[in-house]
Design a protein around this motif. Structure first.
Motif, PDB file in Angstrom:
ATOM      1  N   ARG A  14       0.888  -1.164   0.000  1.00  0.00           N
ATOM      2  CA  ARG A  14       0.000   0.000   0.000  1.00  0.00           C
ATOM      3  C   ARG A  14       0.926   1.214   0.000  1.00  0.00           C
ATOM      4  O   ARG A  14       1.676   1.402   0.942  1.00  0.00           O
ATOM      5  CB  ARG A  14      -0.919   0.014   1.202  1.00  0.00           C
ATOM      6  CG  ARG A  14      -1.911  -1.137   1.179  1.00  0.00           C
ATOM      7  CD  ARG A  14      -3.095  -0.907   2.098  1.00  0.00           C
ATOM      8  NE  ARG A  14      -3.948  -2.073   2.122  1.00  0.00           N
ATOM      9  CZ  ARG A  14      -4.897  -2.326   1.221  1.00  0.00           C
ATOM     10  NH1 ARG A  14      -5.121  -1.492   0.244  1.00  0.00           N
ATOM     11  NH2 ARG A  14      -5.631  -3.421   1.319  1.00  0.00           N
ATOM     12  N   VAL A  59       4.332   3.173 -11.932  1.00  0.00           N
ATOM     13  CA  VAL A  59       3.084   3.932 -11.772  1.00  0.00           C
ATOM     14  C   VAL A  59       2.474   4.263 -13.127  1.00  0.00           C
ATOM     15  O   VAL A  59       1.260   4.128 -13.321  1.00  0.00           O
ATOM     16  CB  VAL A  59       3.313   5.216 -10.934  1.00  0.00           C
ATOM     17  CG1 VAL A  59       2.165   6.198 -11.086  1.00  0.00           C
ATOM     18  CG2 VAL A  59       3.502   4.859  -9.470  1.00  0.00           C
ATOM     19  N   LEU A  62       1.048   0.967 -14.471  1.00  0.00           N
ATOM     20  CA  LEU A  62      -0.091   0.522 -13.664  1.00  0.00           C
ATOM     21  C   LEU A  62      -1.314   1.404 -13.919  1.00  0.00           C
ATOM     22  O   LEU A  62      -2.441   0.913 -13.960  1.00  0.00           O
ATOM     23  CB  LEU A  62       0.264   0.516 -12.177  1.00  0.00           C
ATOM     24  CG  LEU A  62       1.216  -0.576 -11.712  1.00  0.00           C
ATOM     25  CD1 LEU A  62       1.683  -0.315 -10.289  1.00  0.00           C
ATOM     26  CD2 LEU A  62       0.562  -1.957 -11.815  1.00  0.00           C
ATOM     27  N   LYS A  63      -1.068   2.686 -14.089  1.00  0.00           N
ATOM     28  CA  LYS A  63      -2.166   3.622 -14.367  1.00  0.00           C
ATOM     29  C   LYS A  63      -2.786   3.331 -15.735  1.00  0.00           C
ATOM     30  O   LYS A  63      -3.998   3.394 -15.904  1.00  0.00           O
ATOM     31  CB  LYS A  63      -1.649   5.060 -14.309  1.00  0.00           C
ATOM     32  CG  LYS A  63      -2.733   6.105 -14.197  1.00  0.00           C
ATOM     33  CD  LYS A  63      -2.140   7.481 -14.008  1.00  0.00           C
ATOM     34  CE  LYS A  63      -2.061   7.747 -12.524  1.00  0.00           C
ATOM     35  NZ  LYS A  63      -1.758   9.124 -12.200  1.00  0.00           N
ATOM     36  N   ARG A  89       0.086  -6.159 -10.101  1.00  0.00           N
ATOM     37  CA  ARG A  89      -1.251  -5.787 -10.543  1.00  0.00           C
ATOM     38  C   ARG A  89      -1.848  -4.860  -9.489  1.00  0.00           C
ATOM     39  O   ARG A  89      -1.899  -5.192  -8.313  1.00  0.00           O
ATOM     40  CB  ARG A  89      -2.143  -6.997 -10.717  1.00  0.00           C
ATOM     41  CG  ARG A  89      -3.583  -6.602 -11.095  1.00  0.00           C
ATOM     42  CD  ARG A  89      -4.391  -7.784 -11.445  1.00  0.00           C
ATOM     43  NE  ARG A  89      -3.920  -8.234 -12.740  1.00  0.00           N
ATOM     44  CZ  ARG A  89      -4.711  -8.693 -13.692  1.00  0.00           C
ATOM     45  NH1 ARG A  89      -5.991  -8.765 -13.496  1.00  0.00           N
ATOM     46  NH2 ARG A  89      -4.211  -9.092 -14.833  1.00  0.00           N
ATOM     47  N   SER A  90      -2.283  -3.709  -9.964  1.00  0.00           N
ATOM     48  CA  SER A  90      -2.896  -2.727  -9.073  1.00  0.00           C
ATOM     49  C   SER A  90      -4.360  -3.087  -8.842  1.00  0.00           C
ATOM     50  O   SER A  90      -5.054  -3.531  -9.753  1.00  0.00           O
ATOM     51  CB  SER A  90      -2.799  -1.334  -9.707  1.00  0.00           C
ATOM     52  OG  SER A  90      -3.472  -0.396  -8.899  1.00  0.00           O
ATOM     53  N   PRO A  93      -6.337   0.972 -10.810  1.00  0.00           N
ATOM     54  CA  PRO A  93      -5.486   1.689 -11.762  1.00  0.00           C
ATOM     55  C   PRO A  93      -5.572   3.218 -11.671  1.00  0.00           C
ATOM     56  O   PRO A  93      -4.600   3.900 -11.953  1.00  0.00           O
ATOM     57  CB  PRO A  93      -5.982   1.199 -13.126  1.00  0.00           C
ATOM     58  CG  PRO A  93      -6.538  -0.160 -12.838  1.00  0.00           C
ATOM     59  CD  PRO A  93      -7.151  -0.045 -11.466  1.00  0.00           C
ATOM     60  N   PRO A  96      -2.774   3.928  -8.744  1.00  0.00           N
ATOM     61  CA  PRO A  96      -1.995   2.705  -8.928  1.00  0.00           C
ATOM     62  C   PRO A  96      -1.149   2.234  -7.758  1.00  0.00           C
ATOM     63  O   PRO A  96      -0.922   1.037  -7.623  1.00  0.00           O
ATOM     64  CB  PRO A  96      -1.130   3.007 -10.141  1.00  0.00           C
ATOM     65  CG  PRO A  96      -1.181   4.456 -10.341  1.00  0.00           C
ATOM     66  CD  PRO A  96      -2.425   4.957  -9.682  1.00  0.00           C
ATOM     67  N   SER A  97      -0.680   3.106  -6.902  1.00  0.00           N
ATOM     68  CA  SER A  97       0.166   2.661  -5.785  1.00  0.00           C
ATOM     69  C   SER A  97      -0.630   2.345  -4.527  1.00  0.00           C
ATOM     70  O   SER A  97      -0.069   1.832  -3.563  1.00  0.00           O
ATOM     71  CB  SER A  97       1.207   3.731  -5.459  1.00  0.00           C
ATOM     72  OG  SER A  97       2.099   3.879  -6.524  1.00  0.00           O
ATOM     73  N   VAL A 100      -1.204  -2.857  -4.379  1.00  0.00           N
ATOM     74  CA  VAL A 100      -0.663  -3.642  -5.492  1.00  0.00           C
ATOM     75  C   VAL A 100      -0.244  -5.006  -4.960  1.00  0.00           C
ATOM     76  O   VAL A 100       0.368  -5.110  -3.890  1.00  0.00           O
ATOM     77  CB  VAL A 100       0.561  -2.942  -6.146  1.00  0.00           C
ATOM     78  CG1 VAL A 100       1.054  -3.743  -7.348  1.00  0.00           C
ATOM     79  CG2 VAL A 100       0.235  -1.513  -6.540  1.00  0.00           C
TER      80      VAL A 100
END
Length: 178
Positions: A14, A59, A62-63, A89-90, A93, A96-97, A100
């Motif tokens: 997280r 990021v 993932l976004k 994998r988020s 999205p 994204p952070s 994950v």
């Protein structure tokens, strides 16, 4: 139970802080599971710069797609560097952070670290093996292609190779031909 007994390293983060990991992940990095809980993932990277650079790159992906994958050099509890394949994998999205799930596969046996590389050389090495040109690597890193070429040439001298193909083979830990 599946999470805990998986034969690959699993980690839930997280905001780049380790919320949970399994035994395979902790052993890969030479820690106890409880030693990692609540710690920032920065402790697993060879340098602060690599933590920042890879985090920024992850990021963006993932976004865009919700997924991220690369092969990178990480650092264990003893300071030893090793290659691993990382997939994430988020859960969200759009943020994204926030949460994950990461899968880490230790590939140090098939790709040993041949020499000591600087942080920038490690970044470039990880991109060279993907087949990117110096100009593409420069664009990805936000530096000039001449800077990339200079680092590539230093790596070639350190590894005693003459071509980019030979460089890739050595970075990947394969024996060079006679």
């Amino acid at each position: 139970m599946i999470f805990e007994l998986a034969p690959v390293g699993l980690m839930l983060t997280r905001n780049r802080v380790i919320e949970r990991c399994n035994l395979a992940f902790a052993e890969m990095f030479g820690y106890g599971v409880s030693d990692l809980m609540g710690q920032t993932t920065e402790m697993l990277y060879p340098s602060h710069e690599e933590f920042e650079y890879i985090g920024d790159r992850a990021v963006v992906r993932l976004k865009k797609t919700g997924n991220y994958r690369d092969q990178r050099i990480m650092r264990d509890s003893q300071g030893r560097l090793f290659w691993c394949t990382v997939t994430g994998r988020s859960f969200s999205p759009e943020s994204p952070s926030a949460a994950v799930i990461w899968v880490f596969e230790d590939i140090r046996d098939s790709r040993p670290m041949p020499i000591d590389l600087t942080a920038r050389e490690r970044e470039i090495a990880a991109l060279v093996i993907t087949g990117l040109s110096s100009k593409q690597i420069a664009q990805d890193l936000g530096v000039s292609h001449r800077t990339v070429e200079a680092h590539r040439m230093r790596m070639m001298r350190k590894l005693e190779v003459n071509t980019t193909g030979e460089l890739i083979v050595r970075i990947m830990g394969m024996p060079s031909s006679p």
